[in-house]
Each structure stands twice: as structure tokens, then as C-alpha cells.
Scaffold this motif. Structure first.
Motif, PDB file in Angstrom:
ATOM      1  N   GLN A   1       0.926  -1.156   0.128  1.00 13.19           N
ATOM      2  CA  GLN A   1      -0.055  -0.037  -0.062  1.00 13.19           C
ATOM      3  C   GLN A   1       0.775   1.301  -0.064  1.00 13.19           C
ATOM      4  O   GLN A   1       1.934   1.344   0.418  1.00 13.19           O
ATOM      5  CB  GLN A   1      -0.842   0.023   1.281  1.00 13.19           C
ATOM      6  CG  GLN A   1      -1.987  -0.914   1.094  1.00 13.19           C
ATOM      7  CD  GLN A   1      -2.983  -0.941   0.412  1.00 13.19           C
ATOM      8  OE1 GLN A   1      -3.957  -0.010   0.301  1.00 13.19           O
ATOM      9  NE2 GLN A   1      -3.177  -1.814  -0.475  1.00 13.19           N
TER      10      GLN A   1
ATOM     11  N   PRO B   1      -3.393   0.747  -3.396  1.00 17.35           N
ATOM     12  CA  PRO B   1      -2.375  -0.055  -3.887  1.00 17.35           C
ATOM     13  C   PRO B   1      -1.102   0.766  -4.455  1.00 17.35           C
ATOM     14  O   PRO B   1      -1.286   1.634  -4.927  1.00 17.35           O
ATOM     15  CB  PRO B   1      -3.201  -0.796  -4.956  1.00 17.35           C
ATOM     16  CG  PRO B   1      -4.690  -0.837  -4.602  1.00 17.35           C
ATOM     17  CD  PRO B   1      -4.609   0.460  -4.067  1.00 17.35           C
TER      18      PRO B   1
ATOM     19  N   ASP C   1     -10.655  -2.406  -4.248  1.00 18.51           N
ATOM     20  CA  ASP C   1      -9.607  -1.496  -4.029  1.00 18.51           C
ATOM     21  C   ASP C   1     -10.410   0.073  -3.514  1.00 18.51           C
ATOM     22  O   ASP C   1      -9.711   0.613  -2.480  1.00 18.51           O
ATOM     23  CB  ASP C   1      -8.415  -1.251  -5.018  1.00 18.51           C
ATOM     24  CG  ASP C   1      -7.623  -2.583  -4.987  1.00 18.51           C
ATOM     25  OD1 ASP C   1      -7.414  -3.043  -3.947  1.00 18.51           O
ATOM     26  OD2 ASP C   1      -7.465  -2.928  -6.143  1.00 18.51           O
TER      27      ASP C   1
END
Length: 201
Positions: A42, A55, A187
Motif C-alpha cells: 500500500q 495499492p 480497492d
């Protein structure tokens, strides 16, 4: 345990589905095992005294205007395919109401039959801050104002979150080819779930 209620309301000439969620709702479905793996790949994102994570392969780029706090490009699996993630901030009391933004975004989309699609709208809270999540799919003529910005690009998806912060509304938009956005949606929701004050971490 979160409580969910459903109601239909009218916006403009078309209707939308509104889901009010008390608690973390749809942004909390991250297992401990997956959260551990995610944390290892991350990057931190900070804005207006808040922070979250994305991400590490989402590529941060220089904002293209002063109204953009942060901006990312996400490459797809197909040649030339990419998605864009933008955090917009227009100032205290600026940026329009969630309802006005939903109406404007809906006017920029067309379903296969040529009508505006029904937006999917979810209301919730993240770290005590109200957030309205919106999803639209179809042919997308992205523009600044209401109505079509030209010939729409087919098979597009917009996922947006209108976050009410102490310094004003932040509008977070992820948009691109539907196949790519479908893959990136978990995400995006994890990013929303992880928003917290800087002092909290």
C-alpha cells in the motif's frame, strides 16, 4: 451490527436507488488475512488532515488543476487501457450538494436504450464523516457541467464518493472502462473504509 434500510426517491426525471447504511456497511468486508497482505503493498495518501491507503501500483501523477488534491492513473491489462482516480476539493461550502452532483453525473451517462441510467447510491459514515457513494455505468460523455460533453464513450463506469470533511466536501472519482473499474472496485471501497484522521494513526 450495521443496520440497512432501502428506499427509492426521485432525482430529476429519473429515479435512483438509495441505500442508507449505519456503521461501516459495504466498506468493512476485509478479512484479517487479506488485510495483512494488502498492508504490505500500500501507499499512503494524505489530504485535508485525513489519510487513507491505495495499492502501490496505482501511479500518482501531478494534479492537472488547482481543484485536484491528488490524482492517480491505474494501468489496465489491455493496451492503452487505464483508469483515473481524482480527489477534488473546491473549498469550504463549495462543490455542490450530493444530490446536485448525482443529477449532473447521471445526465452525462446513457444506457443502451439512450436513457439516463439509474445511479446506485449508498450513504454511510467513515470515521464519523458522512459519505455518499455513487456508481453509474453506460456510455459516458464526461464533462464539467450538466448534460453531454460530446459523444459518449461506451462501456464506461464512474464510481464517486462525496466525503463531508470539517474543511468541506471532497469528491473522489474513479472512472474508466467498465471491465477495469469492476476489477478496481474492491480497492476503491477499501480506500474509503480506511479514511481516518492523521492523528488516529
Amino acid at each position: 451490527m450495521s443496520t440497512t434500510c432501502h428506499r427509492r426517491s426521485s432525482i430529476g426525471a429519473a429515479s435512483l436507488v438509495f441505500v442508507a447504511v449505519v456503521g461501516l456497511g459495504p466498506f468493512s468486508a476485509v478479512s484479517q488475512d487479506s488485510a495483512t497482505l494488502v498492508a504490505q503493498a500500500q501507499q499512503q495518501v494524505r489530504f485535508l488532515g485525513l489519510q487513507t491507503a491505495l495499492p502501490s501500483d496505482w501511479q500518482q501523477v501531478d494534479p492537472s488543476s488547482s481543484m485536484r488534491l491528488v490524482q492517480f492513473v491505474v494501468p489496465g491489462n489491455k493496451p492503452g487501457q487505464s483508469a483515473e482516480l481524482i480527489f477534488y476539493y473546491f473549498g469550504v461550502g463549495q462543490g455542490g450538494t450530493p444530490q446536485a452532483n448525482i443529477v449532473r453525473w447521471q445526465s452525462q451517462f446513457r444506457a443502451a436504450d439512450g436513457t439516463p441510467p439509474t445511479p446506485q447510491v449508498v450513504g454511510s459514515e467513515v470515521s464519523g464523516l458522512p459519505v455518499t457513494r455513487v456508481k453509474l455505468q453506460g456510455s459516458y460523455a464526461r464533462g464539467i457541467g450538466a448534460g453531454s460533453g460530446g459523444t459518449g464513450k461506451p462501456d464506461q463506469t464512474l464510481i464517486a464518493a462525496l466525503l463531508q470533511t470539517p474543511q468541506g466536501q471532497v469528491t473522489i472519482q474513479l472512472h474508466g472502462d467498465t471491465s477495469l473499474i469492476d476489477a478496481l472496485e474492491p480497492d476503491f471501497d477499501r480506500m474509503l473504509h480506511d479514511i481516518a484522521p492523521l492523528s488516529a494513526r
